[in-house]
Design a protein around this motif. Structure first.
Motif, mmCIF file in Angstrom:
data_model
loop_
_atom_site.group_PDB
_atom_site.id
_atom_site.type_symbol
_atom_site.label_atom_id
_atom_site.label_comp_id
_atom_site.label_asym_id
_atom_site.label_seq_id
_atom_site.Cartn_x
_atom_site.Cartn_y
_atom_site.Cartn_z
ATOM 1 N N GLU A 1 0.835 -1.206 0.000
ATOM 2 C CA GLU A 1 0.000 0.000 0.000
ATOM 3 C C GLU A 1 0.871 1.258 0.000
ATOM 4 O OE1 GLU A 1 -1.914 1.196 3.637
ATOM 5 O OE2 GLU A 1 -3.769 1.707 2.587
ATOM 6 N N ALA A 2 1.910 1.247 0.853
ATOM 7 C CA ALA A 2 2.778 2.422 0.950
ATOM 8 C C ALA A 2 3.473 2.706 -0.384
ATOM 9 C CB ALA A 2 3.811 2.222 2.061
ATOM 10 N N SER B 1 2.255 2.095 -3.315
ATOM 11 C CA SER B 1 1.259 2.666 -4.226
ATOM 12 C C SER B 1 1.016 4.138 -3.907
ATOM 13 C CB SER B 1 -0.047 1.876 -4.151
ATOM 14 O OG SER B 1 -0.749 2.207 -2.975
ATOM 15 N N GLU B 2 1.269 4.520 -2.672
ATOM 16 C CA GLU B 2 1.058 5.919 -2.284
ATOM 17 C C GLU B 2 2.349 6.743 -2.379
ATOM 18 O OE1 GLU B 2 -0.356 5.222 1.649
ATOM 19 O OE2 GLU B 2 -2.446 4.917 1.008
ATOM 20 N N LYS C 1 5.007 6.249 -0.657
ATOM 21 C CA LYS C 1 5.542 6.520 0.684
ATOM 22 C C LYS C 1 6.544 5.458 1.134
ATOM 23 C CE LYS C 1 1.355 8.819 2.346
ATOM 24 N NZ LYS C 1 0.050 8.463 2.942
ATOM 25 N N SER D 1 -1.337 1.919 -9.219
ATOM 26 C CA SER D 1 -2.738 1.972 -8.795
ATOM 27 C C SER D 1 -3.314 0.565 -8.641
ATOM 28 C CB SER D 1 -3.578 2.855 -9.717
ATOM 29 O OG SER D 1 -3.372 2.496 -11.048
ATOM 30 N N GLY E 1 -2.242 -0.541 -5.193
ATOM 31 C CA GLY E 1 -3.048 0.060 -4.126
ATOM 32 C C GLY E 1 -4.353 -0.687 -3.946
ATOM 33 N N HIS F 1 -5.655 -3.072 -0.753
ATOM 34 C CA HIS F 1 -6.908 -2.860 -0.014
ATOM 35 C C HIS F 1 -7.781 -4.102 -0.034
ATOM 36 C CE1 HIS F 1 -5.982 1.590 -0.822
ATOM 37 N NE2 HIS F 1 -5.562 1.240 0.380
ATOM 38 N N ASP G 1 8.709 3.977 5.194
ATOM 39 C CA ASP G 1 9.165 5.293 4.728
ATOM 40 C C ASP G 1 10.629 5.563 5.061
ATOM 41 O OD1 ASP G 1 8.668 5.405 7.430
ATOM 42 O OD2 ASP G 1 7.905 7.462 7.406
#
Ligand code: XCC
Ligand code: SF4
Length: 623
Positions: A106-107, A109-110, A112, A142, A145, A149, A372
């Motif tokens: 997830e990180a 995809s963002e 981060k 995307s 991400g 989820h 991060d």
């Protein structure tokens, strides 16, 4: 201290390093195991309960003292609750490891998680397809991400079944539906298991154990499978690579960094930092000819699978490796890290670093890694290791390293076979290969180190049974020399012919303990190709030297998936005749597989061969 004639290990590095540790006055796991003798008989039988504070309670196995706890729980209930809580803990450990990977996905995809990336887009898209995530005309980030989820939902209570359950053969899924053990949510099953075993909830030993099966399945087809698949997406699908194993992989003239634990999220970043030109330059300046990274336990297996990084040892070698005096730094994440090792390291110059917010240890410096900051942190930590090189005193590297090949994912096994499982199936049908066995799990000071693994493996391959291994077994077998192509000389004629033609060893390294799911995927492929259920296949599982709660969970999900599984050490269930009965024979009627317990690996090999021949007959082979 141990008596000198008691054999603690069949490995020469293990024996020599134990001697060195004794000279250095290091207390080891064997000393502490001796000091614990005799261990509690009630606990060994699963007959003690401390779930609530009306207790603790014990059941008298001889029938003279109490037959129930203060609440009225009898031996069956107490043994079942204890076993089920082991399953829950093991499932929690693997699945939490999986969760950490999903969070990195997830990180990324963002944007981060600097330094991490999607290394295998094909696998990302494959998983996205399985999760119903749209991939057409979308960029990898995307997709990642959305996939993250959707996987997070697998952990919760919004689904009727854990998504990857649909990878199992349809016959197997029907068995689970019929018995009512299809896992619904990864955390849900663990949480429900803990609820049911609270005082005054589920007090039927059968229904407790059925939830135990469902809980284990939520790990095997859920949390562990997610851990492996997301690791492949982030760090690459493993492919065969040459490597080296045993304490001899430590180098006298280089900075030695040993990574220990399970999750590749930290160790992958460390391995990248070890290649940084800037840090290599610094190492040179301080008199070292390079930076040498080696693994122990499963995080080592993860690196070996994908990068061919060498393994210094398995579970029972983790203290001994430090007594080489050659480890400049050990970096740990979580699971199977003995709380003793900080103290062992304090007798040498080794710096000990813990990295996870959920795993701190005495005698270690804590440097917390998060998605991060991991890239930066890894550079800082490796630099500290380099600086520590100058503080070395006397070194003792007892052996030369042994060659091995590791890194067999299901994808590469199928590739090696020429794109389909057919050649393997043909070899099984013709009887050149009688069957396959997954030997998995730990070491345990109750058993001569690596003796169970190596003996069982030797007996199976010489009888034309293909062995795949994971976890601490894989190191034992590599050290024993089973993982070079020339090891076919130790195999029976049929297995020798097939492996020789393919240029592969008779023992294939499938990875870490979460990678046991690769075995589930492989047997599903074989079952589907033959149009049968997993429980019909001439295959078995074995954990000859297991110790951990995670190993219990693995054993249970293997059996619930239809793979009959051998255990070396007896689990703490002998206080209930009913439960022993169910686990060793009754489960056959429920899920088509059972446990077999046999501490002697020579006898275990016979049991397993007998089982495989029975399954062959069931399929009408050799008729
Ligand atoms: Fe731990 Fe995975 Fe067991 Fe080894 S095999 S002792 S669980 S490191 Ni996983
Ligand atoms: Fe004793 Fe029952 Fe409490 Fe267990 S749950 S400690 S058996 S009273």
């Amino acid at each position: 201290m141990l008596t000198p004639d008691k054999q603690i290990s069949i490995t020469s590095d293990g024996i020599k390093l134990l001697k060195k540790a004794k000279e250095d006055n290091i207390e080891t796991v064997w000393d502490r195991h001796d000091a614990q003798q005799p261990q509690c008989g009630f606990c060994e039988m699963g007959l003690s309960c401390r779930i609530c504070i009306m207790g603790p309670c014990r059941i008298d196995p001889f029938g003279e003292g109490p037959q129930t706890g203060v609440c009225g729980a009898d031996a069956d209930i107490i043994v079942a609750r204890n076993l089920c809580r082991m399953i829950a803990a093991g499932a929690a450990a693997h699945s939490d490891h999986g969760r950490d990977l999903v969070e990195v996905l997830e990180a990324i995809s963002e944007g981060k998680a600097p330094g991490y990336k999607i290394r295998d887009e094909a696998k990302l898209k494959l998983l996205a397809g399985e999760y119903g995530v749209e991939t057409k005309d979308r960029d990898a980030l995307s997709i990642a991400g959305d996939l993250a989820h959707s996987m997070m939902e697998d952990y919760g209570m919004r689904r009727k079944k854990v998504n990857l359950v649909s990878r199992a053969p349809i016959q197997r899924q029907k068995v689970w539906e019929k018995v009512g053990i299809t896992p619904r949510g990864i955390d849900r099953e663990t949480s429900e298991m803990m609820h049911r075993t609270h005082m005054g909830v589920d007090n039927n030993w059968q229904s407790l154990l059925l939830q135990g099966l469902r809980n284990a399945l939520s790990d095997g087809w859920g949390g562990s499978m997610i851990a492996t698949e997301v690791s492949d997406i982030l760090f690459g699908v493993p492919s065969p690579k040459p490597t080296m194993v045993n304490a001899g992989v430590l180098k006298e003239d280089q900075v030695n960094i040993v990574v220990h634990g399970h999750n590749p999220v930290v160790s992958e970043m460390i391995s990248l930092a070890c290649q940084s030109p800037e840090l290599l330059e610094k190492a040179k300046k301080l008199g070292a000819n390079g930076i040498n990274i080696a693994g122990v336990c499963c995080t080592g297996n993860e690196l070996l699978m994908r990068r061919g990084i060498q393994m210094a040892g398995n579970h029972l070698m983790t203290e001994l490796i430090l007594s080489t005096g050659a480890v400049d730094m050990m970096i740990v994440d979580y699971q199977c890290i003995m709380p003793s090792i900080g103290k062992v390291a304090s007798s040498y110059h080794t710096r000990m670093i813990s990295t996870s917010d959920k795993a701190k240890f005495p005698g270690m410096e804590h440097h917390e890694f998060h998605p991060d900051n991991a890239q930066k942190k890894a550079m800082t930590i490796v630099e500290m290791a380099i600086e520590n090189f100058a503080n070395r005193k006397e070194l003792f590297i007892p052996v030369k390293p042994q060659e091995a090949v590791g890194g067999f994912s299901v994808e590469t096994i199928i590739n090696a076979l020429g794109g389909t499982a057919d050649p393997l199936i043909d070899a099984i049908k013709q009887g050149k290969i009688r069957g396959a066995v997954g030997i998995v799990g730990c070491n345990n000071p109750k058993i001569t180190h690596d003796y169970g693994h190596v003996t069982l493996t030797r007996r199976l391959i010489e009888n034309d049974i293909l062995v795949v291994d994971t976890g601490c077994v894989s190191v034992a077998n590599a050290k024993a020399g089973f993982k070079v192509p020339s090891a076919i000389e130790m195999a029976g004629p049929g297995l020798k012919e097939i492996c020789g033609a393919l240029g592969i060893p008779p023992v294939l390294h499938l990875g870490s303990c979460v990678d046991n799911v690769r075995i589930l995927v492989l047997v599903s492929a074989l079952a589907n190709a033959l149009g049968v259920d997993i429980s019909d296949l001439p295959v078995a599982g074995s954990a000859p030297e297991w110790y951990s709660e995670k190993a219990v969970t693995i054993g249970v999900y293997c059996v619930a998936s239809g793979i009959t599984t051998h255990l070396g050490p007896m689990p703490p269930v002998t206080g209930s005749k009913n439960i022993v009965e169910l686990l060793t024979s009754g489960l056959d009627d429920v899920v088509g597989a059972t446990f077999k317990v046999e501490p002697d690996p020579e006898k275990a090999a016979l049991l397993i061969r007998h089982h495989i021949e029975k399954k062959r007959a069931g399929l009408g082979l050799d008729a």
